[in-house]
Motif scaffolding. Structure first.
Motif, short mmCIF file in Angstrom:
data_model
loop_
_atom_site.label_atom_id
_atom_site.label_comp_id
_atom_site.label_asym_id
_atom_site.label_seq_id
_atom_site.Cartn_x
_atom_site.Cartn_y
_atom_site.Cartn_z
N VAL A 101 37.08 57.59 -51.57
CA VAL A 101 36.20 58.00 -50.47
C VAL A 101 34.89 57.21 -50.53
CG1 VAL A 101 34.85 59.92 -49.53
CG2 VAL A 101 37.24 60.27 -50.18
N GLN A 102 34.37 56.98 -51.71
CA GLN A 102 33.13 56.20 -51.85
C GLN A 102 33.31 54.78 -51.34
OE1 GLN A 102 29.99 57.14 -52.53
NE2 GLN A 102 30.91 59.17 -52.45
N ILE A 114 39.40 63.67 -42.61
CA ILE A 114 40.45 64.66 -42.39
C ILE A 114 41.32 64.83 -43.63
CG2 ILE A 114 42.40 65.33 -40.91
CD1 ILE A 114 39.72 65.06 -39.39
N SER A 115 41.78 63.70 -44.21
CA SER A 115 42.61 63.80 -45.41
C SER A 115 42.52 62.53 -46.24
CB SER A 115 44.08 64.08 -45.06
OG SER A 115 44.68 62.94 -44.48
N ILE A 129 43.06 57.08 -46.35
CA ILE A 129 41.98 57.96 -45.91
C ILE A 129 42.03 58.05 -44.39
CG2 ILE A 129 39.51 58.41 -45.96
CD1 ILE A 129 39.39 56.48 -48.40
N TYR A 130 42.23 59.25 -43.91
CA TYR A 130 42.33 59.52 -42.47
C TYR A 130 41.03 60.20 -42.06
CZ TYR A 130 43.94 62.40 -38.46
OH TYR A 130 44.07 63.06 -37.26
N TYR A 142 42.82 52.09 -45.89
CA TYR A 142 43.72 52.02 -47.03
C TYR A 142 43.05 51.26 -48.17
CZ TYR A 142 47.18 53.55 -43.66
OH TYR A 142 47.86 54.27 -42.71
N VAL A 143 43.03 51.88 -49.36
CA VAL A 143 42.39 51.32 -50.53
C VAL A 143 43.43 51.19 -51.65
CG1 VAL A 143 40.59 51.69 -52.26
CG2 VAL A 143 40.22 52.44 -49.92
#
Length: 157
Positions: A101-102, A114-115, A129-130, A142-143
């Motif tokens: 997320v970071q 969202i998710s 990550i949505y 996408y990570v």
């Protein structure tokens, strides 16, 4: 008047019963996939404790299992549905959910996340990550699980 009330109550009870039956029928394939994946992961990755299971639907469906092995290490197992090849990584050797997320927050300013979930595409473990942007559009980021590199973005849907 009592017959009307009784009829309405019976109608709603039957309707709720139908919804429950449809939901349980829809969940049967997911439960079957989970059982197969957990059995395979237990054999190949010596998984002893299951903490989470989910299906990732990207380029292909991938079973993702988080848990612990015999040594107590937290591990993540990816099993692509078509190949049934098992990919096992220790959680400490990759990005955590918060770190993923970071990475997003360094580059974007999401209105709402969202998710955040693990997945795999082209045999590359990743975080999906949505999120919604300021103009309320849907976005995917996408990570790479291990390196933290950006893999792809799908924006403004």
């Amino acid at each position: 008047m009592k017959k009307w009330i009784l009829s309405i109550v019976i109608f709603f009870v039957v309707l709720i019963g139908i919804f429950i039956k449809v939901y349980l029928s829809a969940m049967n394939p997911v439960k079957a996939a989970e059982e197969k994946a957990v059995l395979l992961a237990s054999k190949k990755a010596q998984l002893t404790e299951i903490q989470d299971f989910h299906l990732y639907n990207g380029l292909e469906t991938v079973n993702v299992i988080e848990g612990k092995n015999k040594k107590g290490d937290k591990i993540i197992v990816w099993i692509p549905e078509k190949s049934k090849k098992v990919f096992v990584k220790k959680a400490k050797n990759g990005l955590s959910k918060e770190e993923a997320v970071q990475k997003l927050l360094q580059e974007k300013n999401p209105k709402k996340i969202i998710s955040v979930r693990l997945g795999m595409e082209k045999n590359i473990p990743l975080w999906e990550i949505y999120y919604r942007s300021e103009n309320n559009l849907i976005n995917y980021y996408y990570v790479h699980f291990e390196t933290g590199e950006w893999l792809k973005k799908i924006e403004n849907l």
